[in-house]
Design an enzyme around this catalytic site. Structure first.
Site, PDB file in Angstrom:
ATOM      1  N   ASN A 120       3.030  -3.692   2.525  1.00 45.11           N
ATOM      2  CA  ASN A 120       3.861  -2.564   2.981  1.00 45.11           C
ATOM      3  C   ASN A 120       3.916  -1.486   1.894  1.00 45.11           C
ATOM      4  O   ASN A 120       4.283  -0.352   2.144  1.00 45.11           O
ATOM      5  CB  ASN A 120       5.284  -3.018   3.351  1.00 45.11           C
ATOM      6  CG  ASN A 120       5.925  -3.930   2.315  1.00 45.11           C
ATOM      7  OD1 ASN A 120       5.268  -4.424   1.419  1.00 45.11           O
ATOM      8  ND2 ASN A 120       7.212  -4.155   2.444  1.00 45.11           N
ATOM      9  N   GLN A 158       8.257  -0.906  -3.195  1.00 38.92           N
ATOM     10  CA  GLN A 158       9.422  -0.347  -2.509  1.00 38.92           C
ATOM     11  C   GLN A 158      10.443   0.103  -3.574  1.00 38.92           C
ATOM     12  O   GLN A 158      10.023   0.525  -4.639  1.00 38.92           O
ATOM     13  CB  GLN A 158      10.050  -1.325  -1.497  1.00 38.92           C
ATOM     14  CG  GLN A 158       9.161  -1.590  -0.287  1.00 38.92           C
ATOM     15  CD  GLN A 158       8.144  -2.674  -0.546  1.00 38.92           C
ATOM     16  OE1 GLN A 158       8.479  -3.728  -1.053  1.00 38.92           O
ATOM     17  NE2 GLN A 158       6.912  -2.426  -0.206  1.00 38.92           N
ATOM     18  N   GLY A 169      11.676   4.370  -2.309  1.00 36.13           N
ATOM     19  CA  GLY A 169      10.236   4.142  -2.357  1.00 36.13           C
ATOM     20  C   GLY A 169       9.478   5.455  -2.422  1.00 36.13           C
ATOM     21  O   GLY A 169      10.072   6.542  -2.327  1.00 36.13           O
ATOM     22  N   ASP A 170       8.173   5.327  -2.645  1.00 40.35           N
ATOM     23  CA  ASP A 170       7.288   6.497  -2.736  1.00 40.35           C
ATOM     24  C   ASP A 170       7.687   7.438  -3.860  1.00 40.35           C
ATOM     25  O   ASP A 170       7.502   8.648  -3.769  1.00 40.35           O
ATOM     26  CB  ASP A 170       7.244   7.257  -1.392  1.00 40.35           C
ATOM     27  CG  ASP A 170       6.969   6.324  -0.237  1.00 40.35           C
ATOM     28  OD1 ASP A 170       6.026   5.533  -0.357  1.00 40.35           O
ATOM     29  OD2 ASP A 170       7.706   6.361   0.768  1.00 40.35           O
ATOM     30  N   GLY A 188       2.195   1.053  -0.957  1.00 39.41           N
ATOM     31  CA  GLY A 188       0.955   1.822  -1.019  1.00 39.41           C
ATOM     32  C   GLY A 188       0.971   2.664  -2.265  1.00 39.41           C
ATOM     33  O   GLY A 188       1.797   3.550  -2.405  1.00 39.41           O
ATOM     34  N   HIS A 189       0.121   2.337  -3.197  1.00 36.31           N
ATOM     35  CA  HIS A 189       0.044   3.114  -4.430  1.00 36.31           C
ATOM     36  C   HIS A 189      -1.237   3.927  -4.416  1.00 36.31           C
ATOM     37  O   HIS A 189      -2.316   3.370  -4.260  1.00 36.31           O
ATOM     38  CB  HIS A 189      -0.006   2.191  -5.657  1.00 36.31           C
ATOM     39  CG  HIS A 189       1.272   1.465  -5.892  1.00 36.31           C
ATOM     40  ND1 HIS A 189       2.494   1.994  -5.578  1.00 36.31           N
ATOM     41  CD2 HIS A 189       1.515   0.271  -6.459  1.00 36.31           C
ATOM     42  CE1 HIS A 189       3.431   1.134  -5.929  1.00 36.31           C
ATOM     43  NE2 HIS A 189       2.867   0.077  -6.456  1.00 36.31           N
ATOM     44  N   LEU A 225       7.910  16.765 -10.384  1.00 36.32           N
ATOM     45  CA  LEU A 225       8.753  17.920 -10.730  1.00 36.32           C
ATOM     46  C   LEU A 225       8.100  19.217 -10.241  1.00 36.32           C
ATOM     47  O   LEU A 225       8.786  20.142  -9.805  1.00 36.32           O
ATOM     48  CB  LEU A 225       8.974  17.963 -12.253  1.00 36.32           C
ATOM     49  CG  LEU A 225       9.956  19.021 -12.740  1.00 36.32           C
ATOM     50  CD1 LEU A 225      11.374  18.738 -12.231  1.00 36.32           C
ATOM     51  CD2 LEU A 225       9.972  19.109 -14.268  1.00 36.32           C
ATOM     52  N   THR A 247       1.103   4.358   6.199  1.00 34.60           N
ATOM     53  CA  THR A 247       1.279   4.487   7.645  1.00 34.60           C
ATOM     54  C   THR A 247       1.019   5.908   8.125  1.00 34.60           C
ATOM     55  O   THR A 247       0.949   6.141   9.333  1.00 34.60           O
ATOM     56  CB  THR A 247       2.725   4.133   8.030  1.00 34.60           C
ATOM     57  OG1 THR A 247       3.599   5.003   7.294  1.00 34.60           O
ATOM     58  CG2 THR A 247       3.053   2.691   7.705  1.00 34.60           C
TER      59      THR A 247
END
Ligand code: IMP
Length: 426
Positions: free
Chosen positions: A38, A224, A12-13, A40-41, A332, A301
């Site tokens: 849950n 996710q 994720g992320d 978060g974009h 990058l 969070t």
């Protein structure tokens, strides 16, 4: 048929929202198929930051129909708050379509998530405490409340009564909580939530099929990522849904023939929030630098993310699990200052070498990384817009990752701004 899936290949992320934002320009519909708030974009548009948890990021384009599919779990309060926040910024949310079959995340799910994590103590999963796991558990236990239940007050009351007859036992007897009053919750949902959510409920499946048959491109946006997948992730340190590309079909109600592109999103290094194995984890000053430069704190969070080197073993496995047709490499530029860059090319477990994830999960816990090393480019990439302008070392890093994963990199992000990316033609 013209369906594209965007899926995270790590924990994720990875910056999926960024890639979705660019790909969505060429799409008529953007669909969320699993997870809930849950996710978060974060998107930076004209210097303004939009943090979306539930609504597909395609909402920012007037030509896109954003769809929340049946596989998503929806906290209606969060949904309405996002609609309000977007509307305040002048974004029209009337196009949003919500599947009637999606399940609701309700306050007692969040309470259960928090109490279960507290009970696990040192063994906690490190969930986002948003109630996602308990909502999916109720869905599987057939005591879940679906979006369409909001349209029928008597039915909603009955469903809440039977769900809370079970969940209150858990809340009271196991966790010592006072429990949740089903009638008070039903009253609130009927009075304050249902009338505001109702206009967005629509025939998402019919709509998607018509669009696909008409040749309109549909983008399926995973939340996710592959290694948080309930089946394929590092169980039990996973989320409670299936982010892998296969679930885009289930979570939106289409068949496999609709998909002709699967874009795997990979960050140029690796991060994870929450507990669980992390073979390439860095607990040193290089790790601190990646956290600082990469601003590796949860959108949702605020938690500091764990960081490590790119893990080609996981990436290869992710390409297999999702049938990725291409990779988008994000962040990058975060590696710009490094003198040396490492990539984990294999695992060693008990003296044996593994190019893919060992088939037994407990072997993952004991795996040692085998690294390849590269000289860093030590130049600012944030202004680069063409492949020819990338430093030789950066091109070599990208080409090495392509060979390791067996699929081409078609997209490279070099900064947080909406236009800070390079696209490589097929
Ligand atoms: P849950 O999805 O809140 O149940 O959390 C389960 C695991 O997934 C935890 O390790 C979370 O940190 C992780 N997780 C959930 N959503 C995200 C996300 O959007 N990005 C990264 N990790 C996530």
């Amino acid at each position: 048929m013209p369906g594209s899936i965007v899926v995270g290949t790590q924990w994720g992320d990875e910056g999926k929202g960024r890639v979705v934002d660019v790909v969505a320009r060429e799409c008529a519909h953007v669909v969320r198929y699993q997870g809930g708030h849950n996710a978060g974009h974060t998107l930076v548009v004209d210097g303004e930051t939009f943090a979306l948890q539930l609504i597909p990021s395609g909402i920012l384009y007037d030509h896109v129909v954003p769809i929340i599919g049946n596989g998503v779990v929806v906290d209606p309060y969060v949904l309405l708050a996002e609609i309000d926040a977007l509307s305040e910024k002048g974004v029209d949310c009337a196009r949003l379509m919500l599947s009637p079959q999606a399940h609701l995340v309700l306050p007692y799910h969040q309470i259960l998530d928090e109490l279960a994590e507290a009970q696990l103590g040192a063994n906690k999963i490190g969930t986002t405490k948003r109630g996602i796991g308990p909502a999916y558990a109720d869905k599987a236990s057939r005591i879940g409340i679906r979006v369409e239940d909001l349209l029928d007050p008597d039915h909603l009351r009955l469903r809440l009564n039977s769900a809370l007859a079970e969940r209150n036992v858990l809340l009271r007897d196991v966790y010592g909580h006072e429990g949740v009053d089903p009638d008070a919750l039903a009253d609130e949902l009927i009075r304050e939530v249902a009338p505001r959510v109702a206009p967005y409920i629509g025939d998402t499946i019919g709509h998607l099929h018509e669009a696909l048959h008409a040749g309109q491109r549909v983008l399926f946006e995973g939340a996710q990522a592959t290694f948080l997948d309930l089946d394929h992730g590092t169980y039990p340190f996973v989320t409670s849904s299936n982010p892998v590309a296969g679930y885009a079909l289930v979570g939106s109600g289409i068949g496999p023939g609709a998909i002709d592109q699967v874009i795997g999103i990979a960050k140029a290094y690796l991060t994870r929030v929450g507990s669980g194995p992390f073979v390439t984890e860095l607990n040193d000053e290089v790790g601190d630098l990646l956290v600082d430069v990469g601003r590796e704190y949860g959108t949702n969070t605020g938690r500091r993310r764990r960081v490590g080197w790119f893990d080609a073993v996981m990436a290869r496995q992710a390409v297999r699990l999702n049938a990725c047709t291409e990779i988008a490499l994000t962040k990058l530029d975060v590696l710009d200052q490094l003198e040396t860059i490492k990539v984990c090319v294999a695992y060693e477990v008990d003296g044996q070498r593994y190019e893919y994830l060992p088939h037994l999960r407990r072997m993952h816990d004991r795996a040692q990384p085998v690294y390849a090393e590269f000289p860093g480019w030590q130049r600012d990439l944030s202004e680069v817009t063409k492949r020819e302008d990338l430093p030789r070392e950066a091109v070599e890093y990208i080409s090495f990752l392509e060979r390791q994963m067996g699929v081409p990199v078609r997209f490279v992000c070099v900064g947080p701004g909406r236009e800070q990316y390079l696209r490589f033609a097929a």
